[in-house]
Write a protein that holds these residues in place. Sequence first.
Motif, short mmCIF file in Angstrom:
data_model
loop_
_atom_site.label_atom_id
_atom_site.label_comp_id
_atom_site.label_asym_id
_atom_site.label_seq_id
_atom_site.Cartn_x
_atom_site.Cartn_y
_atom_site.Cartn_z
N GLY A 201 3.83 -16.68 12.75
CA GLY A 201 2.45 -16.59 12.26
C GLY A 201 2.29 -17.25 10.91
N ARG A 202 1.25 -18.06 10.77
CA ARG A 202 0.98 -18.70 9.47
C ARG A 202 0.52 -17.67 8.45
NH1 ARG A 202 -0.12 -19.44 5.21
NH2 ARG A 202 -0.93 -21.27 4.12
N PHE A 203 -0.29 -16.67 8.90
CA PHE A 203 -0.77 -15.63 8.01
C PHE A 203 -0.11 -14.30 8.37
CE2 PHE A 203 -4.15 -18.81 8.21
CZ PHE A 203 -4.34 -19.06 6.86
N SER A 204 0.22 -13.52 7.35
CA SER A 204 0.93 -12.26 7.57
C SER A 204 0.01 -11.16 8.06
CB SER A 204 1.61 -11.81 6.27
OG SER A 204 2.57 -12.75 5.84
N ASN A 205 0.54 -10.30 8.91
CA ASN A 205 -0.11 -9.03 9.18
C ASN A 205 0.15 -8.12 7.99
OD1 ASN A 205 -0.93 -9.81 11.80
ND2 ASN A 205 1.10 -9.33 12.60
N ILE A 206 -0.89 -7.48 7.47
CA ILE A 206 -0.78 -6.76 6.20
C ILE A 206 -0.81 -5.24 6.42
CG2 ILE A 206 -1.82 -6.37 3.93
CD1 ILE A 206 -2.97 -9.21 4.12
N GLU A 207 0.16 -4.57 5.83
CA GLU A 207 0.18 -3.11 5.77
C GLU A 207 -0.45 -2.69 4.44
OE1 GLU A 207 3.42 0.52 5.26
OE2 GLU A 207 4.06 -1.34 6.26
N GLU A 208 -1.58 -2.01 4.52
CA GLU A 208 -2.35 -1.69 3.31
C GLU A 208 -1.80 -0.44 2.63
OE1 GLU A 208 -4.37 -3.74 2.15
OE2 GLU A 208 -5.16 -4.94 3.81
N ASP A 209 -0.69 -0.60 1.90
CA ASP A 209 -0.09 0.54 1.21
C ASP A 209 -0.66 0.72 -0.20
OD1 ASP A 209 1.16 -1.85 0.38
OD2 ASP A 209 2.98 -0.78 -0.23
N GLU A 210 -1.44 -0.24 -0.68
CA GLU A 210 -2.18 -0.10 -1.93
C GLU A 210 -3.35 -1.08 -1.91
OE1 GLU A 210 1.01 -0.85 -4.74
OE2 GLU A 210 0.21 -2.86 -5.16
N LYS A 211 -4.24 -0.96 -2.89
CA LYS A 211 -5.41 -1.82 -2.94
C LYS A 211 -5.02 -3.23 -3.41
CE LYS A 211 -8.74 1.88 -3.84
NZ LYS A 211 -9.78 2.41 -4.79
N PRO A 212 -5.71 -4.25 -2.93
CA PRO A 212 -5.41 -5.62 -3.40
C PRO A 212 -5.83 -5.81 -4.85
CG PRO A 212 -7.33 -5.63 -1.96
CD PRO A 212 -6.78 -4.24 -1.90
N ILE A 213 -4.97 -6.45 -5.63
CA ILE A 213 -5.37 -6.81 -7.00
C ILE A 213 -6.30 -8.02 -6.97
CG2 ILE A 213 -3.38 -5.76 -8.16
CD1 ILE A 213 -2.21 -8.64 -8.35
N HIS A 214 -6.04 -8.94 -6.05
CA HIS A 214 -6.89 -10.10 -5.82
C HIS A 214 -6.94 -10.31 -4.30
CE1 HIS A 214 -6.67 -10.81 -10.05
NE2 HIS A 214 -5.41 -11.21 -10.03
N LEU A 215 -8.07 -10.76 -3.80
CA LEU A 215 -8.19 -11.02 -2.37
C LEU A 215 -7.45 -12.30 -1.99
CD1 LEU A 215 -11.95 -10.23 -1.61
CD2 LEU A 215 -9.96 -8.71 -1.38
N LEU A 216 -6.83 -12.28 -0.82
CA LEU A 216 -6.33 -13.50 -0.22
C LEU A 216 -7.48 -14.24 0.46
CD1 LEU A 216 -3.07 -12.18 1.52
CD2 LEU A 216 -3.33 -13.05 -0.82
N CYS A 217 -7.31 -15.53 0.68
CA CYS A 217 -8.36 -16.26 1.41
C CYS A 217 -8.54 -15.70 2.82
CB CYS A 217 -8.07 -17.75 1.43
SG CYS A 217 -6.51 -18.21 2.21
N SER A 218 -7.48 -15.13 3.37
CA SER A 218 -7.57 -14.51 4.70
C SER A 218 -8.21 -13.13 4.66
CB SER A 218 -6.18 -14.43 5.34
OG SER A 218 -5.27 -13.75 4.49
N ASP A 219 -8.48 -12.60 3.47
CA ASP A 219 -9.14 -11.29 3.31
C ASP A 219 -10.66 -11.38 3.28
OD1 ASP A 219 -6.84 -9.65 3.07
OD2 ASP A 219 -6.67 -10.09 0.93
N TYR A 220 -11.20 -12.57 3.04
CA TYR A 220 -12.63 -12.68 2.73
C TYR A 220 -13.51 -12.08 3.83
CZ TYR A 220 -11.18 -16.01 -0.93
OH TYR A 220 -10.61 -16.62 -2.02
N GLN A 221 -13.19 -12.38 5.08
CA GLN A 221 -14.05 -11.90 6.16
C GLN A 221 -14.05 -10.37 6.24
OE1 GLN A 221 -13.12 -13.62 9.96
NE2 GLN A 221 -14.96 -12.83 10.94
N GLN A 222 -12.89 -9.76 5.98
CA GLN A 222 -12.79 -8.31 6.05
C GLN A 222 -13.51 -7.62 4.89
OE1 GLN A 222 -8.75 -6.85 6.07
NE2 GLN A 222 -9.36 -4.73 5.62
N TYR A 223 -13.34 -8.14 3.66
CA TYR A 223 -13.83 -7.44 2.48
C TYR A 223 -15.23 -7.88 2.02
CZ TYR A 223 -9.32 -5.22 1.63
OH TYR A 223 -8.19 -4.43 1.73
N LEU A 224 -15.62 -9.12 2.38
CA LEU A 224 -16.90 -9.64 1.85
C LEU A 224 -17.92 -9.89 2.97
CD1 LEU A 224 -15.41 -12.22 -0.70
CD2 LEU A 224 -16.12 -9.87 -1.13
#
Length: 224
Positions: A201-224
């Motif tokens: 996989g080019r992008f990692s599957n993420i285990e959310e064990d804490e809040k992001p300090i900065h969003l990844l470009c792959s986070d934008y659709q989920q968070y924004l």
Amino acid sequence: MKRSEINAAIQYAKAIMIKHRFYLPKFAHYDLAEWKASSVCGRQEILQAHLGWDVTDFNLGNFTKCGLTLFTLRNQSPDNQKMYAEKIMVVQEQQITPMHYHWKKMEDIINRGGGDLMVRLYKRHPQTDLLDEEAELNVAIDGQYINLPAGGTVCLQPGQSICLPPMLYHSFWAEQGVVLAGEVSMANDDLTDNRFLEPLGRFSNIEEDEKPIHLLCSDYQQYL
């Protein structure tokens, strides 16, 4: 990959960039509240062009051994006329980016500072689409062409660069210290233009064990 690992990788990358006096745009430092407070119009190109942070372990589960931290500074989007892209990358010592090629993208990989950037190269076998283990290569290092055997490795010292045409298999890692590496290329499409030798996989599957300090470009659709 755990979010805590991603946060640590970003903090580490920022420290390396400060050390080498490489400065990121303001949105590189946004937290989630600042992202949500920014105007939709003002951030549209960032979202469409997938600019920003990118941390991956290629879904192999061992970021130290196989992974990469990147920041995309500029890229083509549906609303701009850019035919080019630029990234800055932090390559940790002995941390491998797996063997892959791009169907369309030509790119220059540049050692911006630190240790040595090691790049291993193979031609693509036209029948199997795998490594051609017999074909010799001819590649440009800072505009000067050199010949290499199949699987040959180039050592890029700080300031040196290599030009990689489309469909040339390459893998890279750092030796003698962490490397701050640049990439200047044709427009970049990480969703469809990466062919890895081994399925991953080019992008990692993420285990959310804490809040992001900065969003990844792959986070934008989920968070924004």
